[in-house]
Design an enzyme around this catalytic site. Structure first.
Site, PDB file in Angstrom:
ATOM      1  N   ASP A  21       0.841  -1.194   0.000  1.00 13.73           N
ATOM      2  CA  ASP A  21       0.000   0.000   0.000  1.00 13.73           C
ATOM      3  C   ASP A  21       0.883   1.252   0.000  1.00 13.73           C
ATOM      4  O   ASP A  21       1.776   1.392   0.837  1.00 13.73           O
ATOM      5  CB  ASP A  21      -0.905  -0.012   1.239  1.00 13.73           C
ATOM      6  CG  ASP A  21      -1.940   1.104   1.239  1.00 13.73           C
ATOM      7  OD1 ASP A  21      -3.138   0.808   1.132  1.00 13.73           O
ATOM      8  OD2 ASP A  21      -1.531   2.275   1.368  1.00 13.73           O
ATOM      9  N   ASP A 116      -3.875   2.201  -5.270  1.00 11.72           N
ATOM     10  CA  ASP A 116      -2.711   2.320  -4.380  1.00 11.72           C
ATOM     11  C   ASP A 116      -2.386   1.051  -3.583  1.00 11.72           C
ATOM     12  O   ASP A 116      -1.440   1.034  -2.811  1.00 11.72           O
ATOM     13  CB  ASP A 116      -2.851   3.559  -3.483  1.00 11.72           C
ATOM     14  CG  ASP A 116      -3.122   3.262  -2.030  1.00 11.72           C
ATOM     15  OD1 ASP A 116      -4.039   2.480  -1.743  1.00 11.72           O
ATOM     16  OD2 ASP A 116      -2.400   3.818  -1.190  1.00 11.72           O
ATOM     17  N   GLU A 117      -3.165  -0.023  -3.781  1.00 11.30           N
ATOM     18  CA  GLU A 117      -2.836  -1.208  -2.997  1.00 11.30           C
ATOM     19  C   GLU A 117      -3.187  -2.502  -3.717  1.00 11.30           C
ATOM     20  O   GLU A 117      -4.056  -2.528  -4.584  1.00 11.30           O
ATOM     21  CB  GLU A 117      -3.515  -1.160  -1.625  1.00 11.30           C
ATOM     22  CG  GLU A 117      -5.014  -1.074  -1.683  1.00 11.30           C
ATOM     23  CD  GLU A 117      -5.604  -0.832  -0.300  1.00 11.30           C
ATOM     24  OE1 GLU A 117      -5.669  -1.795   0.480  1.00 11.30           O
ATOM     25  OE2 GLU A 117      -5.984   0.314  -0.014  1.00 11.30           O
TER      26      GLU A 117
END
Ligand code: DCP
Ligand code: MG
Ligand code: MG
Length: 375
Positions: A21, A116-117
């Site tokens: 992340d 983002d992850e």
């Protein structure tokens, strides 16, 4: 009341999952591209005079109590020096793609959760002598090298724990929960850290004096199911650190098309237009089998002329209210006009994205409207 879970534990498949992340994702990218901002409280979001909200902020700003989804005006009250920058989604998408290139050097089992992850299953990986911890460290290093921003990673035997772990040492951190540490780790974990335990559930549990997963374990599946329905069983498992959800790799189909070669060349526009209905029916029938997973974002046509030259034309979904039929018809005519010759083959197709991608796009577009469209 204590359940014996020894048997269950043996059934749980031992995996090696990494959750990665980005740290303060949008804000880190903005600071990277404007280093003067480094060390100052920075947020990405909409303007305060436009009722904008904060998408995220760096850790300097978090010290003032600023956080995601907070009104920008409120954020500025808490932190008057806060620098609020409008988002640049295309740059974030690019950064995400670069991170995924790095992931793919280690495993094909990648499940993105957002830009983002992502979860990575490295169970069978022979990289780094099979050490998920070393793989996670290499990934973090390579992403920093390529992008100039940091990610945090969590390594654990399942998705649930790996996601908690990636948050444990943020920012720029790595946290590993080995199988033999699971029990101790989970025992003291506050129930509100469990994904899906929001305010309401946490309060319900707190009322019964349950604050940690250890305390939650005092209750049987039956009791938890009575209180929380099907989520109760889930809670029972998670409070024992058990989660057997697989990393959902997207073996993505990118398009779907049908085409037909005609016995006799189609000489006129009327003849060509008459083929739209049967082709479209076939395309729609085939799409029906995958419609739960995919959504159409573009229409494509292909025209092959009698001399075997061919042309394709594609366009995003009509925004003028045209039906799918009308849109394909128009595209076919436009494609035909490039050659204006008899036609031996026609094709209709669609470009696809998974429903999740679509949701993500919608979310991004919403933000874009909120942040950019209003300016
Ligand atoms: N985001 C958003 N609105 C929210 C939450 C997040 O627009 N309510 C966007 C901005 C974030 C990105 O998604 O940069 C990733 O979200 P995270 O929850 O991972 O938060 P960050 O990466 O910003 O911070 P960190 O992961 O370090 O806590
Ligand atoms: Mg993040
Ligand atoms: Mg995130």
């Amino acid at each position: 009341m204590m359940d014996s879970n020894a048997n269950l534990e043996q059934k749980v498949i031992q995996r090696k999952i990494i959750h990665v992340d980005f740290d303060a994702f949008y804000a880190s990218i903005e600071i990277r591209d404007n280093p003067k901002l480094s060390g100052r409280p920075v947020a990405v979001g909409g303007a305060s005079d436009r009722r904008g909200v904060i998408a995220t902020c760096n850790y300097e700003a978090r010290r003032f109590g600023v956080h995601s989804a907070m009104a920008s005006a409120q954020a500025l009250r808490l932190c008057p020096d806060l620098k609020i920058i409008p988002p640049r989604f295309s740059v974030y998408k690019e950064a995400s793609a670069v991170a995924h290139e790095v992931f793919r050097q280690y495993t094909d089992f990648i499940e993105p959760l957002s830009l983002d992850e992502a979860y990575l299953d490295v169970t069978g990986s022979s990289h780094c002598r099979g050490s998920a911890t070393l793989i996670a460290e290499e990934i973090r290093g390579k992403i920093f090298q390529k992008l100039g921003v940091t990610v945090s990673a969590g390594v654990a035997p399942n998705k649930f724990l790996s996601k908690i772990a990636s948050d444990w040492k943020k920012p720029n951190g790595l946290f590993v929960i080995t199988p033999d540490q699971v029990n101790d780790f989970i025992f003291d974990l506050p129930v509100k850290k469990i994904h899906g335990v929001g305010k309401v559930t946490a309060e319900k549990l707190n009322k019964r004096g349950i604050k940690t997963c250890g305390q939650l374990r005092q209750y049987s599946i039956l009791e938890l199911s009575r209180w929380f329905g099907s989520f109760g069983e889930h809670l029972w498992n998670l409070s024992r650190g058990q989660d057997d959800r697989e990393v959902q790799t997207s073996r993505k189909r990118k398009s779907l098309s049908v085409e037909h070669t005609y016995d006799h060349d189609l000489a006129s526009l009327e003849e060509i237009s008459a083929q739209v209905t049967p082709l479209l029916e076939e395309l729609q029938a085939r799409f029906k089998t995958i419609e739960k997973e995919y959504e159409v974002y573009k229409h494509v046509v292909k025209v092959k002329f009698a001399d075997f030259t061919q042309t394709t034309l594609e366009e995003g979904l009509p925004v003028n209210g045209d039906s799918v039929f009308d849109h394909f018809s128009t595209l076919l005519i436009r494609a035909w006009e490039r050659g204006k010759r008899p036609v031996r083959l026609l094709g209709l197709g669609v470009r696809l994205q998974t429903i999740n991608d679509e949701k993500l796009m919608e979310q991004l577009e919403l933000f874009e409207k909120k942040f950019i469209g209003l300016r």
